[in-house]
Scaffold this motif. Structure first.
Motif, PDB file in Angstrom:
ATOM      1  N   LEU A   1       0.831  -1.203   0.000  1.00 43.10           N
ATOM      2  CA  LEU A   1       0.000   0.000   0.000  1.00 43.10           C
ATOM      3  C   LEU A   1       0.866   1.254   0.000  1.00 43.10           C
ATOM      4  N   ALA A   2       2.038   1.192   0.647  1.00 42.02           N
ATOM      5  CA  ALA A   2       2.945   2.352   0.601  1.00 42.02           C
ATOM      6  C   ALA A   2       3.410   2.586  -0.831  1.00 42.02           C
ATOM      7  N   ILE A   3       3.692   1.501  -1.569  1.00 39.99           N
ATOM      8  CA  ILE A   3       4.114   1.663  -2.975  1.00 39.99           C
ATOM      9  C   ILE A   3       2.969   2.256  -3.794  1.00 39.99           C
ATOM     10  N   ILE A   4       1.747   1.755  -3.568  1.00 43.51           N
ATOM     11  CA  ILE A   4       0.598   2.288  -4.311  1.00 43.51           C
ATOM     12  C   ILE A   4       0.428   3.779  -4.024  1.00 43.51           C
ATOM     13  N   MET A   5       0.603   4.159  -2.741  1.00 40.06           N
ATOM     14  CA  MET A   5       0.486   5.574  -2.383  1.00 40.06           C
ATOM     15  C   MET A   5       1.547   6.408  -3.088  1.00 40.06           C
ATOM     16  N   THR A   6       2.797   5.888  -3.139  1.00 40.89           N
ATOM     17  CA  THR A   6       3.874   6.649  -3.779  1.00 40.89           C
ATOM     18  C   THR A   6       3.594   6.827  -5.264  1.00 40.89           C
ATOM     19  N   ILE A   7       3.121   5.748  -5.915  1.00 40.68           N
ATOM     20  CA  ILE A   7       2.802   5.853  -7.342  1.00 40.68           C
ATOM     21  C   ILE A   7       1.652   6.827  -7.556  1.00 40.68           C
ATOM     22  N   PHE A   8       0.665   6.770  -6.652  1.00 37.72           N
ATOM     23  CA  PHE A   8      -0.480   7.677  -6.793  1.00 37.72           C
ATOM     24  C   PHE A   8      -0.039   9.128  -6.656  1.00 37.72           C
ATOM     25  N   ARG A   9       0.938   9.358  -5.755  1.00 40.15           N
ATOM     26  CA  ARG A   9       1.385  10.729  -5.529  1.00 40.15           C
ATOM     27  C   ARG A   9       2.048  11.308  -6.769  1.00 40.15           C
ATOM     28  N   THR A  10       2.804  10.487  -7.506  1.00 42.45           N
ATOM     29  CA  THR A  10       3.501  11.009  -8.677  1.00 42.45           C
ATOM     30  C   THR A  10       2.614  11.009  -9.907  1.00 42.45           C
ATOM     31  N   ARG A  11       1.704  10.039 -10.038  1.00 44.46           N
ATOM     32  CA  ARG A  11       0.927   9.922 -11.275  1.00 44.46           C
ATOM     33  C   ARG A  11      -0.530  10.311 -11.139  1.00 44.46           C
ATOM     34  N   ARG A  12      -1.002  10.582  -9.915  1.00 44.98           N
ATOM     35  CA  ARG A  12      -2.420  10.865  -9.656  1.00 44.98           C
ATOM     36  C   ARG A  12      -3.306   9.770 -10.230  1.00 44.98           C
ATOM     37  N   SER A  13      -2.878   8.538 -10.130  1.00 44.48           N
ATOM     38  CA  SER A  13      -3.698   7.449 -10.646  1.00 44.48           C
ATOM     39  C   SER A  13      -3.327   6.180  -9.907  1.00 44.48           C
ATOM     40  N   SER A  14      -4.309   5.316  -9.663  1.00 45.52           N
ATOM     41  CA  SER A  14      -3.998   4.038  -9.031  1.00 45.52           C
ATOM     42  C   SER A  14      -4.277   2.886  -9.984  1.00 45.52           C
TER      43      SER A  14
END
Lengths: 97, 255
Positions: free
Chosen positions: A74-87
């Motif tokens: 979930l931390a990785i998903i959050m980091t990706i979401f922060r940079t790409r605004r997408s999950s």
């Protein structure tokens, strides 16, 4: 005995189909959790079949590893979401940038 | 046996709903149902410790973590229906049916010995039996688990950490920025406080007696209703007339 294993395999299959079809990374992750739970059910059933507690111990360790995996995932998903605004798993197609 | 069939139907239905549900929050809640059903199935199968751990760790901690992340990522995020690989859903469904059929018929046709049952293994109690194994035969795996948990916690902290792009602005810099912006640097004038009126929807008066538009709340003026209806102390007259009366009263005292 076998009906518990059938239920376990059904849940595992549903989880696997979910991983293959869903695009939202969080839902994919939940499907992985479902698969882990299904294997736990099989372990507990086999523990009862063989009359010793080793299966339950393995299920316990699976739970511990799953909890650790969820935290990091979930931390990785959050980091990706922060940079790409997408999950969505389709958007994260580059490992860098 | 009755317990099994009820829980089996509920859990499979909830799992199917989980993968077909568009909204991620509904998926998470359906997964909670599946996990609670599995906890009950563990309890039925002489594993009370695992049943409780399932409720506490999975439904309590893991699923709440999922819901937290869903809250941060945006509850309304739904899956896009565009298939990146054409026919992916269809082939995934076919593969799932094949895989499930293989497993179900494999287990269905397998010959199992009669259940030994856990009565002997749980003679001292389920928790004591598990503790003897964890701190006995599996003690090394148990110790390695602690390293795994610490690594996971550290990894999550590193991943969640965010570097500041620029240093934090000091009070001096904030003040300079405000004065250089060219707009009014101070507070806006407060709404009217008069001898007879003390309300946020009464405008402040400038020295010449005119109304200061800056002091008016845009939400209240945008409502467009008559303040005379809200204020009994206006005496039924309009706001402007009340202000005039106030001004007159003040001027009379000054003369």
């Amino acid at each position: 005995m076998s009906h518990y294993l059938v239920l376990s395999s059904l849940l595992f299959t549903i989880g696997a189909v979910g991983v293959l079809t869903r695009r939202n990374a969080i839902v994919v992750f939940m499907c992985v959790e479902l698969m882990l739970n299904a294997t736990n059910l099989a372990f507990v059933s086999f523990a009862k079949l063989h009359g010793n507690l080793d299966g339950q111990i393995i299920a316990f360790f699976v739970m511990v590893v799953a909890a650790a995996e969820v935290v990091v995932g979930l931390a990785i998903i959050m980091t990706i979401f922060r940079t790409r605004r997408s999950s969505s798993v389709d958007d994260a197609n580059l490992l860098k940038y | 046996m009755v317990t099994f069939w009820i829980l089996a139907v509920v859990s499979v239905a909830a799992a199917l709903g989980m993968i077909f549900q568009k909204k991620a929050v509904y998926s998470a809640l359906l997964l909670a149902i599946v996990m609670l059903c599995l906890a009950a199935l563990y309890a039925v199968q002489d594993a009370p410790f695992l049943a409780l751990v399932q409720v506490i760790v999975y439904t309590g901690a893991v699923l709440m973590l999922f819901l937290f992340v869903l809250m941060l990522v945006g509850v309304s995020t739904t899956d896009s229906l565009v298939e990146t690989i054409s026919g992916q859903r269809l082939w995934a469904g076919i593969a799932g049916l094949g895989f499930g059929g293989l497993l179900v018929f494999g287990f269905g046709s397998a010959v199992f010995s009669e259940d030994v049952g856990l009565a002997a293994a749980n003679a001292e109690g389920n928790v004591v039996g598990l503790a003897r194994l964890i701190f006995g035969r599996y003690v090394f795996a148990f110790e390695v688990t602690s390293a795994l948990l610490i690594t996971a916690a550290l990894g999550a902290m590193v991943l969640a950490h965010k570097e500041r792009a620029r240093p934090k602005a000091t009070q001096r810099e904030l003040s300079e920025e405000r004065f250089k912006s060219g707009t009014h640097p101070g507070n806006l004038p407060a709404s009217g406080t008069y001898a007879r009126h003390n309300a946020v929807d009464m405008p402040a008066l400038l020295p010449d007696g005119s109304v200061s538009e800056l002091s008016l709340n845009p939400v209240l003026t945008g409502r467009g209703d008559d303040p005379a209806e809200r204020h009994t102390d206006l005496g039924g007259v309009s706001e402007a007339e009340a202000i005039e009366e106030d001004l007159k009263a003040v001027q009379e005292t000054q003369q």
